[in-house]
Scaffold this motif. Structure first.
Motif, PDB file in Angstrom:
ATOM      1  N   THR A 574      24.212  39.174  45.790  1.00  0.00           N
ATOM      2  CA  THR A 574      25.019  38.045  45.324  1.00  0.00           C
ATOM      3  C   THR A 574      26.503  38.414  45.401  1.00  0.00           C
ATOM      4  O   THR A 574      26.921  39.407  44.802  1.00  0.00           O
ATOM      5  N   PRO A 575      27.323  37.648  46.130  1.00  0.00           N
ATOM      6  CA  PRO A 575      28.768  37.908  46.147  1.00  0.00           C
ATOM      7  C   PRO A 575      29.466  37.144  45.028  1.00  0.00           C
ATOM      8  O   PRO A 575      29.183  35.967  44.791  1.00  0.00           O
ATOM      9  N   VAL A 576      30.381  37.812  44.348  1.00  0.00           N
ATOM     10  CA  VAL A 576      31.147  37.180  43.270  1.00  0.00           C
ATOM     11  C   VAL A 576      32.585  37.667  43.329  1.00  0.00           C
ATOM     12  O   VAL A 576      32.862  38.774  43.783  1.00  0.00           O
ATOM     13  N   ALA A 577      33.500  36.813  42.874  1.00  0.00           N
ATOM     14  CA  ALA A 577      34.904  37.188  42.705  1.00  0.00           C
ATOM     15  C   ALA A 577      35.111  37.576  41.246  1.00  0.00           C
ATOM     16  O   ALA A 577      34.772  36.820  40.340  1.00  0.00           O
ATOM     17  N   VAL A 578      35.686  38.766  41.016  1.00  0.00           N
ATOM     18  CA  VAL A 578      35.764  39.354  39.680  1.00  0.00           C
ATOM     19  C   VAL A 578      37.223  39.488  39.270  1.00  0.00           C
ATOM     20  O   VAL A 578      38.071  39.918  40.066  1.00  0.00           O
ATOM     21  N   LEU A 579      37.536  39.133  38.027  1.00  0.00           N
ATOM     22  CA  LEU A 579      38.862  39.329  37.432  1.00  0.00           C
ATOM     23  C   LEU A 579      38.773  40.413  36.376  1.00  0.00           C
ATOM     24  O   LEU A 579      37.775  40.533  35.678  1.00  0.00           O
ATOM     25  N   GLY A 580      39.851  41.211  36.251  1.00  0.00           N
ATOM     26  CA  GLY A 580      39.908  42.189  35.173  1.00  0.00           C
ATOM     27  C   GLY A 580      40.177  43.614  35.614  1.00  0.00           C
ATOM     28  O   GLY A 580      40.346  44.484  34.763  1.00  0.00           O
ATOM     29  N   LEU A 581      40.235  43.906  36.921  1.00  0.00           N
ATOM     30  CA  LEU A 581      40.502  45.272  37.373  1.00  0.00           C
ATOM     31  C   LEU A 581      41.967  45.618  37.166  1.00  0.00           C
ATOM     32  O   LEU A 581      42.846  44.747  37.124  1.00  0.00           O
ATOM     33  N   SER A 582      42.248  46.934  37.053  1.00  0.00           N
ATOM     34  CA  SER A 582      43.614  47.389  36.823  1.00  0.00           C
ATOM     35  C   SER A 582      44.506  47.109  38.023  1.00  0.00           C
ATOM     36  O   SER A 582      45.645  46.680  37.879  1.00  0.00           O
TER      37      SER A 582
END
Length: 840
Positions: A574-582
Motif C-alpha cells: 500500500t502506498p501512502v503519503a506521510v507527514l511528520g518526518l524531521s
C-alpha cells in the motif's frame, strides 16, 4: 448616321480603305472586307480607340480623357514691303503654332514619382549609415566582452593560485603546530621519566626491606630492573602473591593478538583504544605510511586495516548495514505471511503512453499534472479491480531519470513494459528491460496505441525478441497484451495478465506488527513540511507510529492515499503519503517502525555520523598529487549551479544529468542541491559563489526575490528536465576553447635560388596550387618532410612587391630567418581557422 459599309465610311473620313481596315483591326472590330457594314457602336468604339492611341501609349487617364493634347494652329497675313524705285510688293506670311497641354494630374504624378525616388535614395543612405553604426557598436561590444573575459579568466587564475598558496601555508602551519605539540609531549614524557628515576633513587636510599614511607618493599619477580622492552602490545598477567606475603610481577610470555572490528570509517583515537595502544603510536605508524593525520581525525576502513595489520592484530570488517542490523534487532515485523497485492511498475520510452494507460485504469487525470505530458516524478497508486488490488508505480521515461526508473524496478514485483505499436522499441525501452532484469522481476509487455493506423504489433514483437523479450505465442515466457489507452481496448486483459502473474509468483508478506518498506519519493511542501511517499512492504503502518527512514526520523502525524484521502493504517503493498518526518529522506531509503523516539533518534544519529565520517575520510584521503590535480581543475572552465526541486527524486536526477555534461575542459559544479522553494540563503550563496540557481517546479519566496533583485543573481525556472540540460549544455559549450584548424591554401615549387644583397637568398618559384599570400604563415618542405615553419619576408613579381600570387604564376619568395632553401623544395602556405566547439 445609319449603318454604312467600310468603303463608304472610308470615303466620309477621307482615308484609304486599307488604313481604315488596319485601324478597325487594332480597335478589335472584326470585319472581313470593304463591303462589310459598320454599326454605330463600332464607330464609337473606333473613335475611343483612336483617342486613346493619340500620342504616346499611356496618354489617357482612367476616365478615358486624354492626358496630353497637342493643338496646331495656322494663320495667314500679308506684308507689304517697299521695293526699288518707289515700288512696293506684297508678301504672304503664314504663321504655324503648335501647343501641347498636359493634364495637371499627370504633372503631379510625375512630381510624386520623382519625390518618392529621392526619398527612397535618402532612406537607403540612412539605412547604410545605421547599419555601419550598428556594426561598429557590435564590434566594440565584442572587443569589450573579449577583454572582460580575458580579465575575468586572469582574475580567476590569480585567485586560484592565491587559494592554493594559502592552503599550502595553512597545511605547513598545521604540520609545524603538530610537530611542536609532539615535541612538547616528548619533552614532558622525558621529564616524567626523570622524576620517576629520582623517586626510585630516593626509595633505594631508604632502610633495607622498607620503602621511604615505611611500607614493606615489594619484591619483583624475574627482572628486578622493572624495565620492559618495547614490543608489540601485550596483556599483563595478574599480580602473583608469594607465600611470604610479598607481591611478584611476571612478564607476559607472548604478545596478545586481538580481533579488531573495523567499520567503514573510524577515528584514530578509537582505533588505538580497540588495539589497547597509545594514540601517538598509531599516529606514528600513519605518519610512516604517508598519512598526515592527528589523533582526532577519521580514517577510512582500508587505511585502518593496514594499521591493525602493522601492529600484528587481526581485522574484522563490519559494514554499516550489519551495525544497523544490530541496532534494529527485534524491530522488524514477525508472524504469519498472508497473500498481498502485487506492486507493478509501468516503464517504457517517453511518450509511449505509460501515464495515459494508468490514467485509464484509475479513471483519473494523472497526465494533466505532468509538464509537457512527461512524467517527472514517481507516482504510486493503489487500484481496486473486480479480481483484486494492484499497486502501480509510474516511472518517467526520459533518459535523465534512469536512476529513478532503477529505484522503481527495485521496489516492484512485476514490470509492465509499455511499447507504442506505431513507434517500436526505443533506447529507453532497452534501459527499462535492463533495469527489470537487474531486479530479477517478470516483464508483461503492453503494446499500446493499437488504435492508430500505423500500428504494427508483429514489428514490436520482432524488435523485442532481439532483446530476449519473447512472446508466449512465439514460445517465450513473456505475456504480450495489445491495449489502447485511448479506447480502453485490452485493459481488462492486461489486468488479468497481471493478477495471473502475481498468482503464479505467490506473493506473501507479514501483515501484523511494525511496518517496513521503501521511500518512493519525498518533497518539502509549504504548510505541511516534509512529505514522504512510502510503500509498505510488510507489517502495518499506523497513524502515530515512530518511523526511521534513512537518516531521518519522526512520528506519523497523518497519512494520505493516492486520492489524497486521509487513512489511519496501511498494510503491505500500500502506498501512502506521510507527514511528520524531521527532513526529506532520500528516494530509495528503507523505512522501519521502531518502538520509541529514543531508538529512532539513536539510529538516525548513528547513520548521520557514519555518513559524515565517510565523507570526511574521503576528503582526508587526498594526497599531494590530488592537490596538484585540484589546482589543475581550478584552471578549467566551470558552471556553478544551485539546484532546488519540488521532490528529492527530481533533484537527484537533475544533479546527475547535469554533472555528466562535464568533460576534461569544462565541468558543472553543483554547489548545493535540495528540496523546496528558493530561499534567501540560496540567493546569498549564489551571489557569493557566482552560481546560477535552477528552480525545477519551484519558485523563490518574497525574501529570496528581494535578495535576487539586489544581487543580480541569475535564476532559471524549468518544468521539463531536458530544457534545463540544453541550457546548461549551451553554457558549457560557450566555455570551450575553439578548435584551431589549419587549411593549406597554396603550394609553390622552388625552381632556382638567387642571392640578393638586401634580402639574402630569394627562391624563384612557380605557384602550382592555390595561392601564396604574404600575411599567411608558411612551411618549407623537402622530400615531403617539413624542415622549417615560419613566415614570408618578401613576395615579388619581377621587381614589384605584391601581397598575393595565384596558381600558375612565377614569383620570388624570401623566407624570413631561413637561408637554406634549395631547388626542388616546396613552400606550403596555410592559414589557421578557429572553429567553435559544442558539448555533445
Amino acid at each position: 448616321m445609319a449603318d454604312v459599309t467600310v468603303a463608304q465610311f472610308a470615303d466620309v473620313l477621307k482615308v484609304s480603305v486599307d488604313k481604315l481596315l488596319a485601324q478597325l483591326d487594332e480597335a478589335g472590330i472584326k470585319v472581313k472586307g470593304s463591303d462589310d457594314t459598320i454599326s454605330e457602336d463600332a464607330k464609337l468604339e473606333l473613335l475611343t480607340h483612336l483617342r486613346r492611341s493619340h500620342g504616346q501609349q499611356d496618354t489617357t487617364g482612367d476616365d478615358g480623357a486624354p492626358r496630353r493634347i497637342t493643338l496646331k494652329r495656322k494663320s495667314q497675313s500679308e506684308l507689304r514691303l517697299a521695293g526699288a524705285q518707289g515700288r512696293s510688293r506684297t508678301v504672304n506670311v503664314e504663321v504655324r503654332q503648335k501647343r501641347t497641354y498636359i493634364k495637371r494630374g499627370v504633372l503631379e504624378e510625375q512630381a510624386q514619382k520623382e519625390q518618392d525616388a529621392l526619398d527612397a535614395e535618402r532612406q537607403a543612405e540612412l539605412d547604410r549609415i545605421e547599419e555601419a553604426r550598428l556594426a561598429l557598436e557590435r564590434e566594440k561590444a565584442e572587443r569589450e566582452a573579449l577583454v572582460k573575459k580575458e580579465e575575468e579568466s586572469k582574475r580567476q587564475k590569480e585567485e586560484a593560485k592565491r587559494e592554493a598558496e594559502d592552503a599550502a601555508r595553512e597545511k605547513a602551519a598545521k604540520e609545524a603546530a603538530a610537530a611542536a605539540e609532539e615535541k612538547t609531549r616528548l619533552e614532558k614524557a622525558e621529564q616524567d621519566a626523570r622524576e620517576r628515576r629520582a623517586k626510585e633513587k630516593d626509595r633505594k636510599k631508604a632502610k633495607p626491606g622498607e620503602t621511604r614511607y615505611g611500607r614493606k618493599e615489594l619484591h619483583v619477580a624475574g627482572d628486578k630492573s622493572g624495565r620492559r622492552k618495547r614490543k608489540a602490545p601485550s596483556r599483563r598477567r595478574p599480580v602473583n602473591v608469594a607465600g611470604d606475603g610479598q607481591h611478584g610481577f611476571e612478564r607476559p610470555t607472548a604478545p596478545v593478538i586481538r580481533e579488531v572490528a573495523l567499520p567503514e570509517s573510524i577515528a584514530v583515537s578509537e582505533l588505538a583504544q580497540r588495539m589497547a595502544v597509545k594514540g601517538n603510536e598509531v599516529v606514528k605508524v600513519l605518519f610512516n605510511m604517508g598519512a598526515m593525520v592527528t589523533i582526532n581525525q577519521v580514517i577510512d576502513q582500508d587505511t585502518a586495516t593496514l594499521v591493525v595489520e602493522e601492529f600484528g592484530h587481526t581485522v574484522k570488517l563490519v559494514s554499516g548495514a550489519e551495525m544497523d542490523e544490530d541496532l534494529l534487532a527485534n524491530e522488524k515485523p514477525t508472524g504469519d505471511e498472508l497473500p498481498r497485492a502485487p506492486v507493478v511498475t509501468v516503464m517504457g520510452h517517453v511518450d509511449h503512453g505509460k501515464t495515459s494507460l494508468l490514467d485509464y485504469i484509475r479513471r483519473a487525470k494523472v497526465v494533466d499534472d505532468e509538464a509537457g505530458g512527461i512524467t517527472q516524478h514517481i507516482g504510486a497508486y493503489n487500484v481496486s479491480t473486480d479480481k483484486g488490488n494492484i499497486t502501480f508505480l509510474d516511472t518517467p521515461g526520459h533518459a535523465a531519470f534512469t536512476a529513478m526508473r532503477a529505484r522503481g524496478a527495485q521496489a516492484t514485483d512485476i514490470v509492465i513494459l509499455v511499447v507504442a505499436a506505431d513507434d517500436g522499441v526505443k533506447p529507453q525501452t532497452v534501459e527499462a528491460i535492463k533495469h527489470a532484469r537487474a531486479a530479477d522481476v517478470p516483464i508483461v509487455v503492453a503494446i499500446n496505441k493499437i488504435d492508430r493506423e500505423a500500428a504494427d504489433i508483429e514489428r514490436v514483437k520482432n524488435e523485442l525478441s532481439q532483446h530476449e523479450v519473447i512472446s508466449e505465442d512465439w514460445g517465450g515466457d513473456n505475456m504480450f497484451v495489445p491495449v489502447s489507452a485511448h479506447t480502453g481496448e485490452g485493459i481488462d486483459q492486461l489486468l488479468d495478465a497481471l493478477l495471473l502473474q502475481a498468482e503464479v509468483m505467490d506473493l506473501k508478506a507479514v501483515a501484523e506488527g511494525p511496518a517496513q518498506g521503501i521511500v518512493i519519493e519525498s518533497s518539502l511542501e509549504k504548510g505541511r513540511g516534509a512529505v514522504a511517499t512510502l510503500l509498505v512492504q510488510a507489517g502495518t503502518l499506523k497513524q502515530g507510529d515512530m518511523i526511521i527512514a534513512g537518516e531521518e526520523y519522526g512520528r506519523v502525524r497523518n497519512m494520505f492515499d493516492g486520492t489524497q484521502k486521509s487513512v489511519s493504517s496501511a498494510g503491505p503493498s500500500t502506498p501512502v503519503a506521510v507527514l511528520g518526518l524531521s527532513k526529506t529522506p532520500s528516494s530509495g531509503d528503507e523505512f522501519l517502525v521502531v518502538k520509541n523516539e529514543r531508538k529512532a533518534r539513536e539510529v538516525a544519529e548513528f547513520r548521520q555520523s557514519k555518513t559524515r565520517e565517510t565523507k570526511l575520510a574521503q576528503q582526508q584521503a587526498a594526497k599531494l598529487e590530488d592537490v596538484f590535480s585540484q589546482m589543475t581543475e581550478a584552471e578549467l572552465g566551470e558552471v556553478p549551479l544551485i539546484i532546488k526541486s519540488d521532490v528529492h527524486g527530481s533533484t537527484e536526477a537533475l544533479r546527475d544529468a547535469l554533472t555528466k555534461l562535464s568533460n576534461d575542459e569544462v565541468k558543472v559544479k553543483v554547489i548545493s542541491s535540495g528540496v523546496g522553494g528558493i530561499t534567501e540563503s540560496d540567493a546569498t550563496l549564489a551571489a557569493a559563489s557566482k552560481a546560477v540557481i535552477i528552480g525545477f517546479n519551484v519558485r523563490a519566496d518574497g525574501a529570496a526575490r528581494t535578495a535576487i533583485k539586489e544581487s543580480g543573481v541569475d535564476v532559471r525556472y524549468y518544468s521539463i528536465i531536458y530544457e534545463a540540460i540544453d541550457d546548461v549544455k549551451a553554457a558549457l559549450s560557450g566555455l570551450l576553447s575553439p578548435e584551431i584548424r589549419e587549411n593549406i591554401v597554396g603550394l609553390a615549387e622552388v625552381k632556382e635560388v638567387f642571392t640578393s644583397p638586401k634580402l639574402g637568398n630569394v627562391a624563384g618559384c612557380i605557384v602550382s596550387e592555390g595561392y601564396v599570400k604574404r600575411a599567411l604563415p608558411i612551411r618549407v618542405l623537402r622530400d615531403n618532410v617539413v624542415i622549417y615553419e615560419g613566415e614570408l619576408e618578401s613576395l615579388r613579381r619581377f621587381k614589384d612587391n605584391v601581397n598575393e600570387v595565384r596558381a600558375g604564376t612565377e614569383c620570388g619568395i624570401g623566407v624570413k630567418n631561413y637561408n637554406d632553401v634549395k631547388p626542388g623544395d616546396q613552400i606550403e602556405c596555410f592559414e589557421r581557422v578557429e572553429v567553435a566547439r559544442f558539448i555533445e
